[in-house]
Design a protein around this motif. Structure first.
Motif, PDB file in Angstrom:
ATOM      1  N   ASP A   1     101.999 105.508 -13.839  1.00  0.00           N
ATOM      2  CA  ASP A   1     102.706 106.088 -14.643  1.00  0.00           C
ATOM      3  C   ASP A   1     103.746 105.576 -15.462  1.00  0.00           C
ATOM      4  O   ASP A   1     104.624 106.149 -15.941  1.00  0.00           O
ATOM      5  CB  ASP A   1     102.957 107.546 -14.109  1.00  0.00           C
ATOM      6  N   LEU A   2     103.741 104.366 -15.356  1.00  0.00           N
ATOM      7  CA  LEU A   2     104.744 103.420 -15.896  1.00  0.00           C
ATOM      8  C   LEU A   2     104.706 103.125 -17.299  1.00  0.00           C
ATOM      9  O   LEU A   2     103.257 103.420 -17.983  1.00  0.00           O
ATOM     10  CB  LEU A   2     104.581 101.862 -15.346  1.00  0.00           C
ATOM     11  N   ASN A   3     105.757 102.865 -18.073  1.00  0.00           N
ATOM     12  CA  ASN A   3     105.495 102.638 -19.419  1.00  0.00           C
ATOM     13  C   ASN A   3     105.300 100.989 -19.711  1.00  0.00           C
ATOM     14  O   ASN A   3     106.342 100.261 -19.099  1.00  0.00           O
ATOM     15  CB  ASN A   3     106.737 102.945 -20.347  1.00  0.00           C
ATOM     16  N   ILE A   4     104.332 100.602 -20.069  1.00  0.00           N
ATOM     17  CA  ILE A   4     104.193  98.929 -20.255  1.00  0.00           C
ATOM     18  C   ILE A   4     104.342  98.491 -21.713  1.00  0.00           C
ATOM     19  O   ILE A   4     103.340  99.334 -22.729  1.00  0.00           O
ATOM     20  CB  ILE A   4     102.799  98.623 -19.715  1.00  0.00           C
ATOM     21  N   ILE A   5     105.183  97.908 -21.972  1.00  0.00           N
ATOM     22  CA  ILE A   5     105.338  97.270 -23.417  1.00  0.00           C
ATOM     23  C   ILE A   5     105.069  95.859 -23.615  1.00  0.00           C
ATOM     24  O   ILE A   5     105.875  95.101 -22.684  1.00  0.00           O
ATOM     25  CB  ILE A   5     106.841  97.547 -23.781  1.00  0.00           C
ATOM     26  N   LEU A   6     103.976  95.382 -24.281  1.00  0.00           N
ATOM     27  CA  LEU A   6     103.877  93.957 -24.598  1.00  0.00           C
ATOM     28  C   LEU A   6     104.170  93.445 -25.554  1.00  0.00           C
ATOM     29  O   LEU A   6     103.961  94.172 -26.573  1.00  0.00           O
ATOM     30  CB  LEU A   6     102.143  93.893 -24.285  1.00  0.00           C
ATOM     31  N   VAL A   7     105.027  92.270 -25.455  1.00  0.00           N
ATOM     32  CA  VAL A   7     105.452  91.922 -26.596  1.00  0.00           C
ATOM     33  C   VAL A   7     105.119  90.394 -26.939  1.00  0.00           C
ATOM     34  O   VAL A   7     105.229  89.527 -25.998  1.00  0.00           O
ATOM     35  CB  VAL A   7     107.086  91.839 -26.474  1.00  0.00           C
ATOM     36  N   HIS A   8     104.478  89.991 -28.072  1.00  0.00           N
ATOM     37  CA  HIS A   8     103.845  88.683 -28.534  1.00  0.00           C
ATOM     38  C   HIS A   8     105.123  87.753 -28.288  1.00  0.00           C
ATOM     39  O   HIS A   8     106.186  87.893 -28.649  1.00  0.00           O
ATOM     40  CB  HIS A   8     102.950  88.766 -29.327  1.00  0.00           C
ATOM     41  N   GLY A   9     104.587  86.564 -28.555  1.00  0.00           N
ATOM     42  CA  GLY A   9     105.483  85.570 -28.494  1.00  0.00           C
ATOM     43  C   GLY A   9     105.466  85.108 -29.989  1.00  0.00           C
ATOM     44  O   GLY A   9     105.099  85.660 -30.939  1.00  0.00           O
ATOM     45  N   PHE A  10     106.091  83.669 -30.273  1.00  0.00           N
ATOM     46  CA  PHE A  10     106.526  83.392 -31.714  1.00  0.00           C
ATOM     47  C   PHE A  10     105.172  83.324 -32.695  1.00  0.00           C
ATOM     48  O   PHE A  10     105.165  83.914 -33.630  1.00  0.00           O
ATOM     49  CB  PHE A  10     107.381  82.132 -31.670  1.00  0.00           C
ATOM     50  N   TRP A  11     104.062  82.757 -32.113  1.00  0.00           N
ATOM     51  CA  TRP A  11     102.795  82.516 -32.783  1.00  0.00           C
ATOM     52  C   TRP A  11     101.812  83.633 -32.637  1.00  0.00           C
ATOM     53  O   TRP A  11     100.737  83.336 -33.129  1.00  0.00           O
ATOM     54  CB  TRP A  11     102.334  81.101 -32.510  1.00  0.00           C
ATOM     55  N   GLY A  12     102.233  84.650 -31.975  1.00  0.00           N
ATOM     56  CA  GLY A  12     101.196  85.671 -31.637  1.00  0.00           C
ATOM     57  C   GLY A  12     101.282  86.951 -32.453  1.00  0.00           C
ATOM     58  O   GLY A  12     102.105  86.862 -33.402  1.00  0.00           O
ATOM     59  N   GLY A  13     100.499  87.993 -31.918  1.00  0.00           N
ATOM     60  CA  GLY A  13     100.714  89.008 -32.477  1.00  0.00           C
ATOM     61  C   GLY A  13     100.016  90.209 -31.593  1.00  0.00           C
ATOM     62  O   GLY A  13      99.784  89.740 -30.251  1.00  0.00           O
ATOM     63  N   ALA A  14     100.329  91.427 -31.899  1.00  0.00           N
ATOM     64  CA  ALA A  14      99.998  92.488 -31.034  1.00  0.00           C
ATOM     65  C   ALA A  14      98.290  92.426 -30.398  1.00  0.00           C
ATOM     66  O   ALA A  14      98.171  92.682 -29.353  1.00  0.00           O
ATOM     67  CB  ALA A  14     100.408  93.880 -31.508  1.00  0.00           C
ATOM     68  N   ALA A  15      97.624  91.934 -31.281  1.00  0.00           N
ATOM     69  CA  ALA A  15      96.013  91.600 -31.152  1.00  0.00           C
ATOM     70  C   ALA A  15      95.747  90.773 -30.128  1.00  0.00           C
ATOM     71  O   ALA A  15      94.447  90.967 -29.272  1.00  0.00           O
ATOM     72  CB  ALA A  15      95.325  91.398 -32.256  1.00  0.00           C
ATOM     73  N   HIS A  16      96.703  89.926 -29.586  1.00  0.00           N
ATOM     74  CA  HIS A  16      96.429  89.012 -28.648  1.00  0.00           C
ATOM     75  C   HIS A  16      96.535  89.775 -27.466  1.00  0.00           C
ATOM     76  O   HIS A  16      96.174  89.172 -26.208  1.00  0.00           O
ATOM     77  CB  HIS A  16      97.462  88.023 -28.510  1.00  0.00           C
ATOM     78  N   TRP A  17      96.870  91.157 -27.102  1.00  0.00           N
ATOM     79  CA  TRP A  17      96.990  91.562 -25.988  1.00  0.00           C
ATOM     80  C   TRP A  17      95.880  92.469 -25.704  1.00  0.00           C
ATOM     81  O   TRP A  17      95.814  93.277 -24.700  1.00  0.00           O
ATOM     82  CB  TRP A  17      98.344  92.430 -25.760  1.00  0.00           C
ATOM     83  N   SER A  18      94.995  92.534 -26.544  1.00  0.00           N
ATOM     84  CA  SER A  18      93.691  93.466 -26.418  1.00  0.00           C
ATOM     85  C   SER A  18      92.852  93.258 -25.182  1.00  0.00           C
ATOM     86  O   SER A  18      92.603  94.274 -24.503  1.00  0.00           O
ATOM     87  CB  SER A  18      92.551  93.326 -27.362  1.00  0.00           C
ATOM     88  N   LYS A  19      92.689  92.133 -24.620  1.00  0.00           N
ATOM     89  CA  LYS A  19      91.839  92.067 -23.208  1.00  0.00           C
ATOM     90  C   LYS A  19      92.834  92.498 -22.150  1.00  0.00           C
ATOM     91  O   LYS A  19      92.534  93.263 -21.200  1.00  0.00           O
ATOM     92  CB  LYS A  19      91.452  90.720 -23.096  1.00  0.00           C
ATOM     93  N   VAL A  20      94.101  92.299 -22.184  1.00  0.00           N
ATOM     94  CA  VAL A  20      95.103  92.505 -21.186  1.00  0.00           C
ATOM     95  C   VAL A  20      95.107  94.333 -21.336  1.00  0.00           C
ATOM     96  O   VAL A  20      95.138  94.891 -20.186  1.00  0.00           O
ATOM     97  CB  VAL A  20      96.574  92.035 -21.318  1.00  0.00           C
TER      98      VAL A  20
END
Length: 66
Positions: A4-23
């Motif tokens: 029940d944790l809140n997980i916030i994924l933040v991309h790096g400089f050349w990335g975007g939110a879409a890069h987290w899709s598999k994660v």
């Protein structure tokens, strides 16, 4: 395992939110429900900590509503 944790994924400089899709898919399969991948506009590196802090505060508020 605490799912029940809140997980916030933040991309790096050349990335975007879409890069987290598999994660995100993998975390969801493991039972996590409160997952966010945020799109951070790179206005300045100096502003990023405040923007991330605001996202954490928002996630904490959403958890309190549940």
């Amino acid at each position: 395992m605490k799912t029940d944790l809140n997980i916030i994924l933040v991309h790096g400089f050349w990335g975007g939110a879409a890069h987290w899709s598999k994660v995100i898919v993998d975390l969801a399969k493991r039972g996590y429900k409160n997952i966010r991948a945020v799109e951070m506009p790179l206005i300045s590196l100096a502003s990023m900590p405040a923007e991330i802090g605001a996202l954490i505060d928002e996630a904490a508020g959403d958890l309190a509503k549940n």
